[in-house]
Design an enzyme around this catalytic site. Sequence first.
Site, PDB file in Angstrom:
ATOM      1  N   ASP A 105     -86.481  28.645  -6.087  1.00 36.97           N
ATOM      2  CA  ASP A 105     -85.084  29.446  -6.243  1.00 36.97           C
ATOM      3  C   ASP A 105     -84.544  29.490  -7.744  1.00 36.97           C
ATOM      4  OD1 ASP A 105     -84.830  26.604  -6.117  1.00 36.97           O
ATOM      5  OD2 ASP A 105     -82.648  26.620  -5.523  1.00 36.97           O
ATOM      6  N   GLU A 172     -83.859  24.344  -4.237  1.00 33.99           N
ATOM      7  CA  GLU A 172     -83.691  23.023  -4.992  1.00 33.99           C
ATOM      8  C   GLU A 172     -82.441  22.844  -5.399  1.00 33.99           C
ATOM      9  OE1 GLU A 172     -83.234  20.406  -8.106  1.00 33.99           O
ATOM     10  OE2 GLU A 172     -83.610  22.703  -8.506  1.00 33.99           O
TER      11      GLU A 172
END
Length: 442
Positions: A105, A172
């Site tokens: 991400d 994350e």
Amino acid sequence: MSRWLLTLLIAAAACGRSHAADPPAPALSPIETWISERQEQLQRLYTDLHAHPELSFQEVETSRRIADELRKAGAKVTTGVGKLGVVGVIENGPGPVVLVRSDMDALPVTERTGLPYASQAKATDPLGRVVGVMHACGHDVHMTCLVGTANWLAEHKGDWSGTVVLIAQPAEETIGGARKMLDDGLYKRFPKPDFALALHCKADSPVGDVLYRPGPMLASSTSLNVTIRGKGGHGAMPHRTVDPIVLAALAILDFQTIVSREVEAIQPAVVTVGSIHGGEKHNIISDEVKLQLTLRSYSEPVRLQLIEGIERRVKALAEAHKAPPPSVEVQEHTPATINRPELVARVTPFLKKALGDGHVQLIDPVMGAEDFALYAEEDVPIMMFWIGTLPLQRIEEAKSKGVDLPGLHSSLYHPEPAGSVATGVRAMTAAVSGLLPPQPKP
């Protein structure tokens, strides 16, 4: 500049000089040769990932791309693990199971690097706001290193025996992706790892360096939502109200005394108020103020002490000012990343052999956080290490000018791609192959 790139430049320069006058250029190692032959391919992957970032739990195209790359490398790939997670498995005979994890991400940051491949992406965040999106934490490097490692392992099966589980994890940055993948049966549906490894970009260290730490490396992170309530009314008549903005101001200052006056002085702890929202207009006293906090610590008792101290303070303020009861809610939490010392002791010699003793350094822990810590569940030994991502010249120039380098999460952070990826692939392949035995001889 990475060693393999420096070696190539030395060799190129030597071609234009007399071989009799100059010593021969040092020979490239097999992994350096392999990476140099794939530099263009890895660079294309990196720039494409950087230019097309996606927010946490929105990594639809990123997940698809990494799944395709792992399939091309010969891994058996499963998608949709923990919503958008990707798991690639390469089995190569008997031996241990090593898990290698990357995150996917990006952040809600508008890029300002001016790079030709800079992100122009925008997305809608969970609050409905349209935001710029950028890989400002190096996850594009992490993914490229994962794919490079997968390809090297697949092409060198004669050098190792065992199973490698390659993870591309969503979310994350919001510390939710690892939890979802584990809850979706990561250690039950796929080979349970004997060791779990990950790398992370470091924004102030030279390309070619690897930095490690046995034991505590990254802090725990707790996201806390605090709502302070009052009694709204006219801004010209504060005596008829209970002003929650005043209470919030008092609380924010008082929160810092938890660290400075209640937590034991030798215990690391951080309380940061990252967001405050209250009120709609100049002359209206609002009914409530919402605060968002992040708490960092290495000790679970200290983490609980921080939460209790915040609850006690806002409740006492409310009572002292005749305000309605406040609320304190834990939104998300990830524990401290504790590298298993025995695993670090095994892996560090492999890193030094691959990169040179001078490029593998012990480092102090930091108060950043990572949900990679959760992969230690079920007593799995874990190790995360840093890789340097900046040319030494850029670091020295910043020091000479007395300016700070852009850190992780900065809109100006940009790693040196070729050297960073080369360092990451060399380090991770060395760590994985070192933990796996050679193929049995017939």
